[in-house]
Design an enzyme around this catalytic site. Structure first.
Site, PDB file in Angstrom:
ATOM      1  N   THR A 133       4.581 -51.427  32.843  1.00  0.00           N
ATOM      2  CA  THR A 133       5.376 -51.237  34.060  1.00  0.00           C
ATOM      3  C   THR A 133       5.816 -52.542  34.720  1.00  0.00           C
ATOM      4  O   THR A 133       5.139 -53.579  34.591  1.00  0.00           O
ATOM      5  CB  THR A 133       4.541 -50.439  35.095  1.00  0.00           C
ATOM      6  OG1 THR A 133       5.140 -50.537  36.386  1.00  0.00           O
ATOM      7  CG2 THR A 133       3.122 -50.963  35.208  1.00  0.00           C
ATOM      8  N   GLU A 135       5.427 -53.077  37.692  1.00  0.00           N
ATOM      9  CA  GLU A 135       4.386 -53.409  38.678  1.00  0.00           C
ATOM     10  C   GLU A 135       3.509 -54.564  38.204  1.00  0.00           C
ATOM     11  O   GLU A 135       2.820 -55.197  38.998  1.00  0.00           O
ATOM     12  CB  GLU A 135       3.527 -52.178  38.973  1.00  0.00           C
ATOM     13  CG  GLU A 135       4.158 -51.188  39.920  1.00  0.00           C
ATOM     14  CD  GLU A 135       4.343 -51.730  41.338  1.00  0.00           C
ATOM     15  OE1 GLU A 135       3.353 -52.187  41.926  1.00  0.00           O
ATOM     16  OE2 GLU A 135       5.477 -51.704  41.835  1.00  0.00           O
ATOM     17  N   LYS A 160      -2.770 -51.837  34.690  1.00  0.00           N
ATOM     18  CA  LYS A 160      -1.713 -51.818  33.666  1.00  0.00           C
ATOM     19  C   LYS A 160      -1.633 -53.165  32.928  1.00  0.00           C
ATOM     20  O   LYS A 160      -1.249 -53.214  31.761  1.00  0.00           O
ATOM     21  CB  LYS A 160      -0.361 -51.484  34.310  1.00  0.00           C
ATOM     22  CG  LYS A 160      -0.186 -49.996  34.654  1.00  0.00           C
ATOM     23  CD  LYS A 160       0.063 -49.136  33.427  1.00  0.00           C
ATOM     24  CE  LYS A 160       0.460 -47.719  33.802  1.00  0.00           C
ATOM     25  NZ  LYS A 160       0.650 -46.836  32.646  1.00  0.00           N
TER      26      LYS A 160
HETATM   27  P1  NAP Z   1       3.390 -38.950  36.275  1.00  0.00           P
HETATM   28  O1  NAP Z   1       4.532 -38.019  36.540  1.00  0.00           O
HETATM   29  O2  NAP Z   1       2.456 -39.299  37.378  1.00  0.00           O
HETATM   30  O3  NAP Z   1       2.560 -38.319  35.050  1.00  0.00           O
HETATM   31  C1  NAP Z   1       1.297 -38.805  34.703  1.00  0.00           C
HETATM   32  C2  NAP Z   1       0.728 -37.920  33.613  1.00  0.00           C
HETATM   33  O4  NAP Z   1      -0.554 -38.415  33.247  1.00  0.00           O
HETATM   34  C3  NAP Z   1       0.525 -36.452  34.006  1.00  0.00           C
HETATM   35  O5  NAP Z   1       0.800 -35.648  32.897  1.00  0.00           O
HETATM   36  C4  NAP Z   1      -0.958 -36.411  34.332  1.00  0.00           C
HETATM   37  O6  NAP Z   1      -1.536 -35.132  34.188  1.00  0.00           O
HETATM   38  C5  NAP Z   1      -1.477 -37.335  33.251  1.00  0.00           C
HETATM   39  N1  NAP Z   1      -2.812 -37.862  33.516  1.00  0.00           N
HETATM   40  C6  NAP Z   1      -3.248 -38.559  34.583  1.00  0.00           C
HETATM   41  N2  NAP Z   1      -4.530 -38.913  34.441  1.00  0.00           N
HETATM   42  C7  NAP Z   1      -4.927 -38.417  33.244  1.00  0.00           C
HETATM   43  C8  NAP Z   1      -6.145 -38.428  32.524  1.00  0.00           C
HETATM   44  N3  NAP Z   1      -7.224 -39.050  33.012  1.00  0.00           N
HETATM   45  N4  NAP Z   1      -6.199 -37.821  31.313  1.00  0.00           N
HETATM   46  C9  NAP Z   1      -5.119 -37.182  30.815  1.00  0.00           C
HETATM   47  N5  NAP Z   1      -3.939 -37.124  31.454  1.00  0.00           N
HETATM   48  C10 NAP Z   1      -3.839 -37.736  32.650  1.00  0.00           C
HETATM   49  O7  NAP Z   1       3.932 -40.334  35.686  1.00  0.00           O
HETATM   50  P2  NAP Z   1       5.366 -40.683  35.055  1.00  0.00           P
HETATM   51  O8  NAP Z   1       6.270 -41.110  36.143  1.00  0.00           O
HETATM   52  O9  NAP Z   1       5.772 -39.624  34.115  1.00  0.00           O
HETATM   53  O10 NAP Z   1       5.006 -42.016  34.245  1.00  0.00           O
HETATM   54  C11 NAP Z   1       4.536 -41.947  32.893  1.00  0.00           C
HETATM   55  C12 NAP Z   1       3.789 -43.220  32.561  1.00  0.00           C
HETATM   56  O11 NAP Z   1       4.655 -44.348  32.730  1.00  0.00           O
HETATM   57  C13 NAP Z   1       2.588 -43.513  33.459  1.00  0.00           C
HETATM   58  O12 NAP Z   1       1.626 -44.173  32.665  1.00  0.00           O
HETATM   59  C14 NAP Z   1       3.121 -44.456  34.515  1.00  0.00           C
HETATM   60  O13 NAP Z   1       2.082 -45.253  35.035  1.00  0.00           O
HETATM   61  C15 NAP Z   1       4.104 -45.252  33.679  1.00  0.00           C
HETATM   62  N6  NAP Z   1       5.258 -45.806  34.366  1.00  0.00           N
HETATM   63  C16 NAP Z   1       6.035 -45.027  35.157  1.00  0.00           C
HETATM   64  C17 NAP Z   1       7.170 -45.549  35.748  1.00  0.00           C
HETATM   65  C18 NAP Z   1       8.078 -44.703  36.590  1.00  0.00           C
HETATM   66  O14 NAP Z   1       8.894 -45.279  37.330  1.00  0.00           O
HETATM   67  N7  NAP Z   1       8.037 -43.378  36.474  1.00  0.00           N
HETATM   68  C19 NAP Z   1       7.516 -46.907  35.523  1.00  0.00           C
HETATM   69  C20 NAP Z   1       6.709 -47.659  34.677  1.00  0.00           C
HETATM   70  C21 NAP Z   1       5.591 -47.115  34.088  1.00  0.00           C
HETATM   71  P3  NAP Z   1      -1.517 -34.040  35.388  1.00  0.00           P
HETATM   72  O15 NAP Z   1      -0.180 -33.383  35.328  1.00  0.00           O
HETATM   73  O16 NAP Z   1      -2.656 -33.167  35.013  1.00  0.00           O
HETATM   74  O17 NAP Z   1      -1.733 -34.805  36.667  1.00  0.00           O
HETATM   75  O1  F7E Z   2       7.415 -46.695  46.110  1.00  0.00           O
HETATM   76  C1  F7E Z   2       8.178 -47.861  49.528  1.00  0.00           C
HETATM   77  C2  F7E Z   2       6.903 -48.367  48.893  1.00  0.00           C
HETATM   78  O2  F7E Z   2       5.799 -44.947  45.399  1.00  0.00           O
HETATM   79  C3  F7E Z   2       8.582 -47.474  46.060  1.00  0.00           C
HETATM   80  C4  F7E Z   2       5.456 -45.710  40.048  1.00  0.00           C
HETATM   81  O3  F7E Z   2       6.155 -44.857  39.164  1.00  0.00           O
HETATM   82  O4  F7E Z   2       7.207 -47.341  39.959  1.00  0.00           O
HETATM   83  C5  F7E Z   2       6.458 -46.530  40.838  1.00  0.00           C
HETATM   84  O5  F7E Z   2       5.757 -47.328  41.788  1.00  0.00           O
HETATM   85  C6  F7E Z   2       8.712 -48.306  47.312  1.00  0.00           C
HETATM   86  C7  F7E Z   2       7.457 -49.100  47.689  1.00  0.00           C
HETATM   87  O6  F7E Z   2       7.038 -46.339  43.658  1.00  0.00           O
HETATM   88  C8  F7E Z   2       7.396 -44.825  51.347  1.00  0.00           C
HETATM   89  O7  F7E Z   2       6.163 -49.188  49.800  1.00  0.00           O
HETATM   90  C9  F7E Z   2       8.413 -46.687  51.740  1.00  0.00           C
HETATM   91  O8  F7E Z   2       7.841 -50.393  48.065  1.00  0.00           O
HETATM   92  O9  F7E Z   2       8.256 -44.630  44.903  1.00  0.00           O
HETATM   93  P1  F7E Z   2       7.109 -45.547  45.028  1.00  0.00           P
HETATM   94  P2  F7E Z   2       6.373 -47.711  43.203  1.00  0.00           P
HETATM   95  O10 F7E Z   2       5.252 -48.117  44.071  1.00  0.00           O
HETATM   96  O11 F7E Z   2       7.487 -48.689  43.042  1.00  0.00           O
HETATM   97  C10 F7E Z   2       6.435 -48.272  39.185  1.00  0.00           C
HETATM   98  C11 F7E Z   2       7.388 -49.020  38.277  1.00  0.00           C
HETATM   99  C12 F7E Z   2       5.305 -47.629  38.477  1.00  0.00           C
HETATM  100  O12 F7E Z   2       4.896 -48.049  37.387  1.00  0.00           O
HETATM  101  C13 F7E Z   2       4.523 -46.616  39.235  1.00  0.00           C
HETATM  102  O13 F7E Z   2       3.783 -45.778  38.342  1.00  0.00           O
HETATM  103  O14 F7E Z   2       8.954 -47.441  48.415  1.00  0.00           O
HETATM  104  N1  F7E Z   2       7.993 -46.730  50.450  1.00  0.00           N
HETATM  105  N2  F7E Z   2       8.054 -45.538  52.304  1.00  0.00           N
HETATM  106  C14 F7E Z   2       7.361 -45.588  50.173  1.00  0.00           C
HETATM  107  N3  F7E Z   2       6.802 -45.149  49.034  1.00  0.00           N
HETATM  108  C15 F7E Z   2       6.238 -43.911  49.043  1.00  0.00           C
HETATM  109  N4  F7E Z   2       5.672 -43.438  47.909  1.00  0.00           N
HETATM  110  N5  F7E Z   2       6.236 -43.135  50.173  1.00  0.00           N
HETATM  111  C16 F7E Z   2       6.796 -43.538  51.352  1.00  0.00           C
HETATM  112  O15 F7E Z   2       6.793 -42.828  52.340  1.00  0.00           O
END
Ligand code: NAP
Ligand code: F7E
Length: 334
Positions: A133, A135, A160
């Site tokens: 990620t 992050e 991560k």
């Molecule tokens: P998500 O919607 O939060 O999905 C996470 C998945 O992981 C869900 O299926 C969840 O199951 C499962 N899970 C969590 N803990 C687990 C465990 N201990 N054992 C087995 N399964 C588990 O995340 P996403 O947005 O699809 O992201 C997919 C991956 O990419 C994650 O690793 C995330 O950190 C990474 N990532 C996401 C983003 C983004 O912007 N979306 C960017 C960079 C990296 P449940 O449904 O049971 O909760």
């Molecule tokens: O926050 C600000 C918050 O929670 C984005 C995950 O998929 O992307 C995700 O992480 C921004 C932050 O995503 C609220 O402070 C303001 O600056 O949507 P977010 P994230 O933290 O960027 C990365 C790439 C991943 O890998 C992660 O798994 O928005 N913000 N107000 C808020 N955020 C939330 N959630 N809620 C608020 O009310």
């Protein structure tokens, strides 16, 4: 008839896992997904793919398991012998990782080793994708690419970073096809409801319906590079089809603040966000990631991958989907 290619997806019930499963099924794969047992059903995003695995043409198979359970990961890899493993499972919420740092270290960090060890002992030719990620870059100034130093700003980011390095180490130590996708934020109508984009688009739909009048939020100044999730799962697949295992950044290269996304979403339905949004400090993080803007030129050059849906359009797609949901549209439509 040639045998279907077999893939294992952890996190199949999540946003990315559901798109990945759909895309692999469309390509003719036999798809196996890991699901957690819970007292309520957690398969809303994949129900439309899974109705009955006994029916002809249904090629999605679900297995109970948790990525923190090393024995179960070994057993599944050994029984299924997949060609490709997509490790998408994680405690993925940055804010929550400050509340549950130790749990996040296990589920988002160490668990990656469980899968790598299973592959190492079963068959090192199994290809492995790790969901890394942006992050991990955290406080490193933009634009961020594959050479940018890591400076994580949360327990999630730190976990991560461990997963990233252990994946690279297994690639180098055991000659495994194990790669990291360093993905910037990607969103969709299937995005979890507490991530900022979805929180906003649900609120817009509720406000239009007269079911909500205020939206409480944290830091609106953060800059993010938001893309469209189905394009990013396609990028993950491309990484595993490459000739050589390498790590890749996926991003749009655009930079917008939370304020900008609020404006895109509210203006789409003719509203002014400033009339609804209120500040609540509980949504702030102890340490924030101020600015993420990705440079995905390596992915464009080597994988032919490029993001086409940019944040102004993404906000519209998500608002329209949340409005349609309130109007009774079925989940599988999104
Ligand atoms: P998500 O919607 O939060 O999905 C996470 C998945 O992981 C869900 O299926 C969840 O199951 C499962 N899970 C969590 N803990 C687990 C465990 N201990 N054992 C087995 N399964 C588990 O995340 P996403 O947005 O699809 O992201 C997919 C991956 O990419 C994650 O690793 C995330 O950190 C990474 N990532 C996401 C983003 C983004 O912007 N979306 C960017 C960079 C990296 P449940 O449904 O049971 O909760
Ligand atoms: O926050 C600000 C918050 O929670 C984005 C995950 O998929 O992307 C995700 O992480 C921004 C932050 O995503 C609220 O402070 C303001 O600056 O949507 P977010 P994230 O933290 O960027 C990365 C790439 C991943 O890998 C992660 O798994 O928005 N913000 N107000 C808020 N955020 C939330 N959630 N809620 C608020 O009310």
């Amino acid at each position: 008839m040639t045998e279907a290619r077999r893939a294992l997806i952890t996190g199949v019930t999540g946003q990315d896992g559901s798109y990945m499963a759909q895309q692999l099924l469309d390509k003719g794969y036999e798809v196996h997904g890991l699901v957690r047992r819970s007292s309520t059903f957690n398969r809303g995003r994949i129900d439309h793919l899974h109705h009955d695995e006994h029916l002809p043409g249904k090629n999605l198979h679900l297995h109970y398991g948790d990525v923190t359970d090393a024995a179960r990961m070994h057993q599944l890899v050994s029984e299924l012998r997949p060609l490709e493993v997509y490790n998408l499972a994680a405690q993925s919420h940055v804010r929550v990782s400050f509340d549950e740092p130790l749990y996040t270290a296990g589920a988002t960090g160490i668990s990656t080793l469980n899968l790598l060890e299973a592959i190492r002992s079963v068959d090192t030719s199994i290809r492995f994708y790790q969901a890394s990620t942006s992050e991990m870059f955290g406080a490193s100034p933009p634009p961020q690419n594959e050479d940018t130093p890591f400076y994580p700003r949360s327990p999630y980011g730190a976990a991560k970073v461990y997963s990233y390095w252990i994946t690279r180490n297994y690639r180098e130590a055991y000659d495994m096809f194990a790669v990291n996708g360093q993905l910037f934020n990607h969103e969709s109508p299937r995005r979890g409801e507490t991530f900022v984009t979805r929180k906003i688009t649900i609120a817009v739909a509720n406000i239009v319906q007269g079911e909500q009048s205020e939206l409480w939020m944290g830091n609106l100044d953060a800059v993010r590079d938001w893309g469209y999730a189905p394009e990013y799962t396609d990028g993950m697949w491309r990484m595993l089809q490459a000739d050589v295992p390498e790590d890749f950044v996926l991003a749009t290269g655009t930079a917008y603040t939370i304020r900008d996304f609020l404006a895109f979403a509210f203006e789409h339905v003719g509203l002014d966000w400033q009339e609804y949004v209120k500040f609540d400090a509980k949504f702030l993080r102890p340490t924030e990631v101020d600015e993420l803007i990705g440079d995905a030129s390596k992915a464009k050059q080597r994988l032919g991958w490029e993001a086409t849906v940019l944040p102004p359009e993404l906000a519209k797609i998500m608002v329209d989907a949340d409005m349609a949901r309130l109007g009774g549209a079925p989940e599988g439509q999104f």
